[in-house]
Design a protein around this motif. Structure first.
Motif, PDB file in Angstrom:
ATOM      1  N   ALA A  92       0.736  -0.863   0.305  1.00 41.77           N
ATOM      2  CA  ALA A  92       0.201   0.442   0.131  1.00 41.77           C
ATOM      3  C   ALA A  92       0.526   0.465   0.266  1.00 41.77           C
ATOM      4  CB  ALA A  92      -0.951  -0.094   1.255  1.00 41.77           C
ATOM      5  N   GLU A  93       0.443   2.810  -0.768  1.00 40.93           N
ATOM      6  CA  GLU A  93       0.659   3.528  -0.316  1.00 40.93           C
ATOM      7  C   GLU A  93      -0.252   4.606  -0.220  1.00 40.93           C
ATOM      8  OE1 GLU A  93       2.598   5.450  -4.288  1.00 40.93           O
ATOM      9  OE2 GLU A  93       0.978   4.146  -5.013  1.00 40.93           O
ATOM     10  N   ILE A  94      -0.560   4.681   0.453  1.00 46.18           N
ATOM     11  CA  ILE A  94      -1.117   5.899   1.281  1.00 46.18           C
ATOM     12  C   ILE A  94      -1.102   7.831   1.706  1.00 46.18           C
ATOM     13  CG2 ILE A  94       0.014   5.686   3.674  1.00 46.18           C
ATOM     14  CD1 ILE A  94      -3.206   6.125   4.538  1.00 46.18           C
ATOM     15  N   ALA A  95      -1.142   8.199   1.064  1.00 47.61           N
ATOM     16  CA  ALA A  95      -1.777   9.656   0.790  1.00 47.61           C
ATOM     17  C   ALA A  95      -1.577  10.642   2.028  1.00 47.61           C
ATOM     18  CB  ALA A  95      -2.813  10.376  -0.373  1.00 47.61           C
ATOM     19  N   PRO A  96      -0.244  11.361   2.610  1.00 45.83           N
ATOM     20  CA  PRO A  96      -0.873  12.376   3.913  1.00 45.83           C
ATOM     21  C   PRO A  96      -2.175  13.025   3.900  1.00 45.83           C
ATOM     22  CG  PRO A  96       0.170  13.320   1.830  1.00 45.83           C
ATOM     23  CD  PRO A  96       0.246  12.266   1.513  1.00 45.83           C
ATOM     24  N   ALA A  97      -2.655  12.949   2.929  1.00 46.91           N
ATOM     25  CA  ALA A  97      -4.506  13.126   3.217  1.00 46.91           C
ATOM     26  C   ALA A  97      -4.969  13.045   4.312  1.00 46.91           C
ATOM     27  CB  ALA A  97      -4.899  13.814   2.314  1.00 46.91           C
ATOM     28  N   PHE A  98      -4.108  11.514   4.913  1.00 46.10           N
ATOM     29  CA  PHE A  98      -4.645  10.031   5.638  1.00 46.10           C
ATOM     30  C   PHE A  98      -5.925  10.388   6.969  1.00 46.10           C
ATOM     31  CE2 PHE A  98      -0.196   9.215   6.257  1.00 46.10           C
ATOM     32  CZ  PHE A  98      -0.618   9.616   8.048  1.00 46.10           C
ATOM     33  N   VAL A  99      -4.339  10.803   7.541  1.00 44.80           N
ATOM     34  CA  VAL A  99      -4.419  11.757   8.733  1.00 44.80           C
ATOM     35  C   VAL A  99      -5.771  12.523   9.096  1.00 44.80           C
ATOM     36  CG1 VAL A  99      -1.688  12.376   9.627  1.00 44.80           C
ATOM     37  CG2 VAL A  99      -3.528  14.415   8.512  1.00 44.80           C
ATOM     38  N   GLY A 100      -6.429  11.731  10.418  1.00 42.97           N
ATOM     39  CA  GLY A 100      -7.718  12.284  11.314  1.00 42.97           C
ATOM     40  C   GLY A 100      -8.997  11.295   9.826  1.00 42.97           C
ATOM     41  N   GLN A 101      -8.204  11.016   9.222  1.00 41.15           N
ATOM     42  CA  GLN A 101      -9.356  10.433   8.133  1.00 41.15           C
ATOM     43  C   GLN A 101     -10.529   9.111   8.671  1.00 41.15           C
ATOM     44  OE1 GLN A 101     -11.227  11.716   4.872  1.00 41.15           O
ATOM     45  NE2 GLN A 101      -9.900  13.537   5.174  1.00 41.15           N
ATOM     46  N   PHE A 102      -9.730   8.161   9.865  1.00 40.25           N
ATOM     47  CA  PHE A 102     -10.107   7.435  11.010  1.00 40.25           C
ATOM     48  C   PHE A 102     -10.235   7.515  11.696  1.00 40.25           C
ATOM     49  CE2 PHE A 102      -7.788   6.359   6.338  1.00 40.25           C
ATOM     50  CZ  PHE A 102      -8.371   5.504   5.558  1.00 40.25           C
ATOM     51  N   GLY A 103     -10.663   8.196  12.401  1.00 40.20           N
ATOM     52  CA  GLY A 103     -10.513   9.119  13.475  1.00 40.20           C
ATOM     53  C   GLY A 103     -10.010   9.554  14.474  1.00 40.20           C
ATOM     54  N   PRO A 104     -10.266  10.274  15.306  1.00 40.21           N
ATOM     55  CA  PRO A 104      -9.495  11.683  15.702  1.00 40.21           C
ATOM     56  C   PRO A 104      -7.945  10.690  16.402  1.00 40.21           C
ATOM     57  CG  PRO A 104     -11.097  10.765  16.841  1.00 40.21           C
ATOM     58  CD  PRO A 104     -11.784  10.394  15.607  1.00 40.21           C
ATOM     59  N   ASN A 105      -7.865  10.254  16.789  1.00 38.63           N
ATOM     60  CA  ASN A 105      -6.442   9.457  17.821  1.00 38.63           C
ATOM     61  C   ASN A 105      -5.956   8.705  16.802  1.00 38.63           C
ATOM     62  OD1 ASN A 105      -7.325  11.279  19.723  1.00 38.63           O
ATOM     63  ND2 ASN A 105      -8.827  10.212  20.306  1.00 38.63           N
ATOM     64  N   ILE A 106      -6.645   7.874  15.619  1.00 41.49           N
ATOM     65  CA  ILE A 106      -5.760   6.848  14.537  1.00 41.49           C
ATOM     66  C   ILE A 106      -4.351   7.491  14.517  1.00 41.49           C
ATOM     67  CG2 ILE A 106      -5.455   5.486  12.873  1.00 41.49           C
ATOM     68  CD1 ILE A 106      -8.024   4.833  15.312  1.00 41.49           C
ATOM     69  N   THR A 107      -3.531   7.348  14.176  1.00 42.84           N
ATOM     70  CA  THR A 107      -1.639   7.130  14.456  1.00 42.84           C
ATOM     71  C   THR A 107      -1.870   6.615  13.184  1.00 42.84           C
ATOM     72  OG1 THR A 107      -1.119   5.551  15.513  1.00 42.84           O
ATOM     73  CG2 THR A 107      -1.092   8.047  16.975  1.00 42.84           C
ATOM     74  N   PRO A 108      -0.166   7.492  12.885  1.00 47.66           N
ATOM     75  CA  PRO A 108       0.404   6.191  11.319  1.00 47.66           C
ATOM     76  C   PRO A 108       0.378   4.464  11.567  1.00 47.66           C
ATOM     77  CG  PRO A 108       0.886   7.876  10.964  1.00 47.66           C
ATOM     78  CD  PRO A 108       0.097   8.263  12.509  1.00 47.66           C
TER      79      PRO A 108
END
Length: 501
Positions: free
Chosen positions: A234-250
């Motif tokens: 997988a290659e994941i774009a940097p806009a991922f932050v916050g998209q899966f929950g407020p406290n979900i980290t890389p």
């Protein structure tokens, strides 16, 4: 409606969820029967969504086909729901244009442009609406203002002067959201997409309050591939932050992706770092030297497609550097030539970018954050319960900042300032296709000479893409914090030595 959990979004996500379950189940023997059952599972007497349970199921059937990577069925031919599924029941199935499609049975045939007097009208003595109308289209009936639509020229002057805001402008939401005029009407007055004009940004899709527009998906093919095993990265774009929950980290996301079956995870900001360096050199070598009048960035596929379709004489000014998605994918393929690469991002247009011949061998699948969430749900994965031993590679703040409008140009400017001290960088950026067209018109007229011009098809940038899960404001805040937390602000020049072309 962006960021709201509406019934339209609920149906869309439920369809993705059921299709992901089909892929992970990988039961070829019962696939057709399982697919036929889905509309009945989603639309019940308790959750009918529309005025008719039968119409609601008809819409879900077409959504289901698009989610399986299939085209809509014609309205004038008896084509089974499952037609073409066997040909799509392979992990190598790819998108066939058009990507964005209007589901006729879901469209409410909204008025394209109409001014209408509401019950807020007070029938005031001044009747300013009547006085300003240049075509004498307004009269008074039973003490209330009435607009003669056969005379009205839609100038809006009546609405502007009404002291009670009693005149409403009724406009087709999808058409209003389209910055290139690609929404037209069919013979029944329903919305239709002019594929020759469309650049697949997806803004029409997220703006339709009836959920009548949807894009094709590879979610079924990807889940099948994950079920079959093999090396899938997988290659994941940097806009991922916050998209899966407020406290979900890389680390949470990386571990959850590995739980799905991915063998490794890269951050697309790596490709953005490579691109920022290359475009910095390109700007100085070509624009500052006077060889080119200006430089157009190339990372947004809708922006690049817009420039090529509507301003073909500006093609030489579009940067030839690889987009972050492709640069990252080629980096992965150099190290793992037999691996399948999956781009995960916020963008619908990336699906078409990946289908181009020059990109097809690098990117095997494209899914959005919305589609990925459905895959997590299908496997019952709670991201907060997983944490990898390590995070993604250490990308820079410049590369991660690509995800917000203005971030691409700012990253390139910082690289120019670092590598070429004293060189002045003139930046212009546009967000939303209508503004992109305006800035390209100015550039063509010679008003942008010497500039580095960034365009983003979605207002707000990638964080506002059609495949995102959260409101734009929340996404921007999460990205800003993520960029600030980066250990390096800009990429080192040594990164440019990576040979990708």
């Amino acid at each position: 409606m962006r960021g709201l959990d509406t019934p339209v979004r609920a149906i869309r996500r439920r369809v993705f969820l059921e299709v992901a379950k089909l892929g992970f189940k990988a039961d070829a023997e019962n696939l057709l029967n399982d697919m036929e059952a889905i509309p009945y599972e989603i639309v019940t007497e308790d959750e009918r969504y529309r005025e008719s349970i039968y119409r609601a199921r008809a819409v879900v059937r077409e959504r289901l086909r698009l989610a399986m990577g299939l085209s809509l069925r014609p309205e004038d031919k008896p084509i089974p729901l499952t037609a073409g599924v066997k040909a799509s029941n392979i992990s190598e199935k790819y998108y066939e244009p058009p990507l964005m499609q209007v589901i006729p049975s879901a469209c409410e045939a909204c008025e394209e442009n109409k001014y209408e007097v509401t019950n807020m009208c007070k029938g005031c003595l001044a009747h300013p609406c009547q006085e300003v109308c240049p075509k004498e289209a307004i009269s008074f009936v039973n003490g209330k203002s009435v607009i003669d639509q056969s005379k009205c020229i839609k100038c809006g002057k009546c609405k502007a002067v009404c002291p009670y805001d009693a005149i409403a402008k009724k406009e087709r939401p999808c058409k209003k959201a389209c910055g290139v005029g690609a929404i037209v009407s069919d013979q029944h007055g329903r919305a239709k997409i002019d594929d020759d004009k469309c650049v697949s940004c997806g803004m029409c899709m997220v703006s339709c309050p009836f959920g009548a527009i949807s894009d094709k998906s590879q979610i079924f093919q990807l889940t099948r591939a994950l079920k079959e095993g093999g090396q899938i990265i997988a290659e994941i774009a940097p806009a991922f932050v916050g998209q899966f929950g407020p406290n979900i980290t890389p680390r949470n996301i990386k571990a959850a992706l590995q739980e799905l079956g991915f063998t490794d995870v890269y951050e697309v900001a790596l490709g953005a770092d490579i691109g920022a360096i290359s475009e910095a050199h390109h700007y100085v070598d070509k624009v500052v030297s006077g060889e080119l009048p200006f430089l157009l960035t190339s990372c947004c596929p809708s922006w690049a497609m817009l420039a090529k379709k509507y301003f073909p004489d500006l093609i030489s000014e579009i940067s030839e550097e690889l987009t972050p998605m492709v640069a990252t994918a080629r980096t992965i393929k150099q190290e793992f030539p037999d691996a399948k690469v999956v781009f995960i991002g916020p963008c619908a247009a990336k699906k078409l970018e990946a289908s181009r011949r020059t990109v097809r061998s690098d990117v095997d699948f494209v899914v959005t954050y919305e589609e990925l969430q459905a895959m997590f749900d299908a496997k019952g994965i709670d991201l907060s319960q997983y944490a990898a031993e390590s995070s993604f590679h250490n990308a820079t703040g410049a590369g991660r900042g690509y995800a917000a409008a203005g971030g691409v140009a700012e990253a390139i400017k910082k690289c120019v300032n670092e590598y070429y001290p004293g060189v002045d960088v003139k930046i212009q950026h546009a967000e939303g296709l209508a503004d992109c067209k305006k800035i390209l018109t100015l550039a063509k007229a010679g008003k942008m000479n010497g500039c580095l011009i960034e365009g983003m098809g979605c207002p707000g940038g990638c964080i506002a893409g059609a495949g995102t899960n959260i409101p734009v404001a929340k996404a921007k805040k999460a990205l800003t914090d993520y960029v600030k937390a980066s250990s390096k602000e800009i990429p080192a020049k040594e990164l440019e030595e990576i040979e990708l072309k």
